[in-house]
Design a protein around this motif. Structure first.
Motif: not given
Lengths: 544, 331
Positions: A270, A273, A350, A371-373, A375, A377, A379, A383, A385-386, A389-390, B4, B9, B99, B128, B155-156
């Motif tokens: 959040n 976002r 994570f 952040r890439r974990y 992002f 498409d 933004e 998710v 289920d993902r 798992e994290y 916003l 990345p 990641p 991961r 798991r993913y």
């Protein structure tokens, strides 16, 4: 928490929880009427069992009676309004009657306030005994990654996740935070802790919100999680006990509750976002360790009665007896006993470690863009289920930190040596039978106990050096000193000593307590095996 | 809530980008599948200059010995090197991985410290979203245009979605499971059982003995796996029993060949004779050591280890394993 933030959090909470439920209903995941009927069902059941015992009984009963009528004939918009009312009702109860003016005072007078908490006696008694009160400053030792914690607090929002063995843990952590110069953390405290008016007063004003574990309504659990998420998003450092409840077995928690842990990740997403200026959320594990545990007897009895499915709520333990708390505190103080609060390295949501600047690191210590974990498409996205798992990965990382920073004292290693010897002497007996009967011998030769302890310490010392466990100050000397310190502690507080020395013999007088204290060394695959994992089935009885 | 958006990345990953590490038969089979889907995978090959023949049959695939370039921007990274090389390659790939990349591990076998293949990625990299490929990877079927059934443990969901994307136009079916440990241990111990089967063949113990040894392999994999958190049901499925499906796979053939050679020569000579990677040798050693530490009985694995280390005579040891009832002993 600032009062304007409080308002904002409740408003946003109602809007979020109601929005999710309404969207869920529109997507065919259960209608609003079902949601509300489920709430009413759980609450009526709880109130029937309560029978007027809780202070809010009459008010609650009237609320749910009123709702019942609205549910019967309500059109869609009535149901929406009813949902807002229910969520608002829960939210206000969770938030409590927090007073920012008292908060300001309480923050300044924190140490004496916590002194009272720890002693939990009437102010009059307290005043009479004041000179003999243990000074908290000497009793609580904060160690580990303190400097990193301070820096992470500056760079983002911290979620502190301690191990949990006693109701005294939250005031102890509160004091530890004060001692290292951090403001109070927001945390959810069980309703039972609010029954003592003095404790309740300070709890409320030290950032505690209320968690009523008797409420089984899923909507209430949503409210709790959303409250925690929102407070993190507002930048309030949080404190969760990820084990959920006090460890019944005495072992450091290996299985953690992921519901609350996941709120850190939700808040982080959040924050990304909405482009929050300090979006990062840091999770900092912390272990609490002391030679004795106030509620050990009740907790381990509960563990043995129902291995694997202990009562979630215990409201009649040592913590509810102010006299016991006072005895505990003053006897410990006479022995110069310390509680160690060990702060572990911080991590991201994570489970990756972070450096002192809060930058996430891969397992080899290289900076990564975490952040890439989340992002996808272009933004940051939730998710479900993902993210679950994290959060499992995070829980595993916390468990590993607990295991590494678990500090064991003389009582734990002495209990392990004595209990281990009992198991060796009685190889065909189940653990439960050993506890009940004490095995074939009435007592053990002191030299055998010392030899077993020396062997155990030989095994633990290299593990300590490799950072796989921590040996506390009382467990570092030669076996004779460690055992005598352990036995002395056993003799001072519990109704019956776990073990005592008689001449050149050691009498394992309370095997249940021995099990409890030895369990602190569970999960390390030490020589002789783990009692709980090897023997969990057998704890229910029968022979091996 | 009002989103916003902040700048995403950089760099963005190419959703059709695939990096394949390794040039063995599995790596090549996967490269062919990816090419068939219309994408152009990059394949990392060490010392490419010395092995120009590798590019044959890979169509649009781009072969390279530049690891960072191969990994750059790929949404999917396939690790198809021998298990013994995984730690090294993961360490080298680590600084170039992101990641949001998804990994598929094809390597099989246990390594020092009882590490499973995917655990090297968890220990060395930020990845991961990892999947482990298991089951009867009978790539000959694929070449003959027949159906290929495999298992993907992850798991993913992203791993399954990507696998589905690249295989939708092929005859590859996969069965998803969450049991990474089970699938990894089943695959690793199957190699050990293959060595035993080869040895039994060379000693002319007969087809029954071969079957018993392989069944025992599955049984011991189950015992070892469940002691490490795997689900017992995995071993009765495609990743466990499925391994007994006869197939024409070079790595498996190498394991049997090693077994046959062991009937007449010591391990070092046998390994030299067979050449290439025989992961089952290290697997047997690592699994035996773990069994000893945890008090697990694995007669086949431990027996074969004793034979390979020269402690025990092959025929005698296999005989003693063959007469042992499966259900005996503690699990």
């Amino acid at each position: 928490m600032r009062s304007e933030d409080q308002e904002r959090i409740v408003t946003e909470l109602v809007s979020r929880v109601c929005g999710e439920r309404t969207r869920g209903a529109e997507a065919g995941q259960g209608g609003l009427r079902e949601t509300l009927e489920e709430s009413a069902f759980h609450e009526r059941k709880r109130l029937a069992a309560d029978r007027g015992k809780s202070p809010a009984y009459a008010e609650d009963a009237a609320f749910w009676d009123g709702l019942q009528g609205r549910l019967k004939h309500g059109a869609e918009h009535d149901l929406r309004r009813a949902l807002r009312d229910v969520v608002g009702h829960y939210a206000r109860e969770v938030q409590g009657n927090f007073d920012p003016r008292v908060y300001a005072v309480a923050t300044r007078v924190l140490p004496p306030a916590l002194g009272m908490l720890l002693n939990a006696v009437s102010p009059l008694k307290l005043a009479q005994r004041l000179p003999s009160l243990p000074s908290l400053d000497d009793r609580i030792e904060v160690q580990g990654e303190v400097e990193q914690l301070r820096r992470l607090h500056e760079r983002g929002t911290v979620v502190l996740v301690p191990t949990h063995v006693s109701n005294l843990d939250s005031p102890i952590v509160g004091f530890a935070l004060y001692k290292i110069g951090l403001p109070p953390f927001v945390y959810g405290a069980g309703l039972n802790l609010f029954t003592n008016p003095l404790i309740s007063f300070f709890m409320r004003n030290l950032g505690a919100y209320t968690v009523d574990r008797k409420k089984q309504d899923p909507l209430y659990k949503d409210v709790l999680k959303t409250y925690a998420t929102l407070s993190i998003e507002q930048g309030y450092d949080n404190l969760f006990f990820p084990g959920g409840t006090r460890s019944r077995s005495g072992a450091v928690e290996a299985k953690l509750k992921r519901g609350l842990l996941g709120t850190g990740l939700a808040a982080y997403i959040n924050n990304l976002r909405r482009g929050a200026p300090r979006p990062k959320v840091f999770v900092v594990p912390c272990t609490l360790s002391s030679q004795l545990v106030l509620e050990a007897e009740t907790l381990v009895d509960d563990f043995l009665q129902e291995v694997g499915k202990s009562r979630y709520i215990i409201d009649d333990d040592e913590f509810s007896q102010p006299r016991r708390i006072f005895d505990f505190a003053s006897q410990l103080s006479s022995l110069d006993a310390k509680t160690h609060v060990t702060i572990s390295r911080g991590m991201d949501v994570f489970g990756n470690q972070v450096d002192d600047e809060g930058v996430s690191l891969d397992p080899r210590g290289r900076a990564i863009d975490e952040r890439r974990y989340v992002f996808a498409d272009g933004e940051a996205r939730h998710v479900a289920d993902r993210d679950a798992e994290y959060t499992t990965d995070l829980a595993d990382a916390i468990s590993r930190a607990f295991s590494r920073d678990n500090l064991v004292e003389s009582t734990h290693v002495s209990a392990r040596a004595i209990f281990g010897l009992l198991r060796k002497r009685n190889p065909k007996m189940s653990t439960l039978r050993i506890i009940r009967t004490g095995g074939i011998d009435d007592d053990l030769a002191l030299r055998d106990v010392l030899a077993e302890l020396e062997r155990l310490l030989d095994e633990l010392r290299p593990m300590h050096d490799q950072g796989r466990i921590r040996l506390g100050p009382s467990a570092r000397g030669p076996a004779e000193d460690v055992l005598s310190d352990g036995l002395m502690h056993f003799s001072i507080y519990h109704t019956r000593a776990a073990a005592r020395r008689r001449g050149d013999r050691v009498v394992p007088s309370d095997r249940t307590l021995l099990l409890y204290y030895q369990n602190r060394l569970e999960g390390y695959h030490l020589d002789g095996g783990d009692v709980l994992s090897d023997d969990r089935k057998n704890l229910r009885g029968g022979e091996r | 809530m009002g989103a916003l958006l902040i700048a995403p990345p950089e760099p963005r990953l190419d959703p059709h980008g695939v990096a394949i590490i390794g040039a063995g038969p599995f790596a090549r089979a996967i490269a062919q599948i990816v090419v068939a889907s219309g994408a152009r995978p990059r394949v990392f090959v060490r010392r490419l200059g010395e092995r120009p023949e590798l590019s044959k049959g890979l169509g649009q695939a781009e072969l390279s010995d530049d690891l960072p370039r191969v990994l750059d921007g790929a949404r999917l990274v396939v690790f198809a090197v021998p298990a013994g090389e995984l730690e090294d390659i993961a360490t080298r790939a680590g600084p170039h991985l992101m990641p949001d990349q998804v990994a598929l591990v094809v390597s099989r076998g246990l390594t020092e410290g009882f590490l499973l293949p995917h655990e090297h990625l968890r220990r060395q990299t930020c990845l991961r979203q990892i999947g482990v490929l298991g089951g009867p990877l009978n790539i000959a079927e694929l070449e003959a245009g027949r159906r290929l059934n495999v298992v993907i443990a992850t798991r993913y969901r992203a791993v399954l979605e990507i696998a589905r994307h690249f295989t939708s136009a092929t005859r590859v079916s996969f069965e998803p499971t969450r049991d990474l440990i089970g699938v990894s241990i089943a695959g690793a111990i199957a190699n050990v059982a293959s060595i035993a089967a080869g040895l039994a063949e060379a000693l002319e113990l007969g087809a029954t003995a071969r079957g018993v040894l392989q069944a025992r392999g599955v049984f011991e994999a189950t015992r070892l796996g469940t002691a490490h958190g795997a689900e017992a049901s995995t071993f009765g499925g495609l990743a466990g029993l499925g391994e007994l499906i006869p197939r024409d796979v070079r790595s498996m053939e190498r394991h049997e060949e090693l077994g046959r050679a062991l009937a007449t020569m010591p391990l070092s000579a046998a390994m030299e004779k067979v050449g290439g990677h025989v992961e089952g040798v290290l697997t047997a050693q690592v699994a035996s050591e773990r069994a000893r530490q945890r008090g697990l009985e694995l007669p086949l694995v431990q027996g074969l280890q004793a034979v390979m280390s020269g402690e025990d005579e092959a025929r005698k040891r296999l005989d003693s394993i063959l007469v042992k009832p499966l259900a005996e002993g503690r699990g």
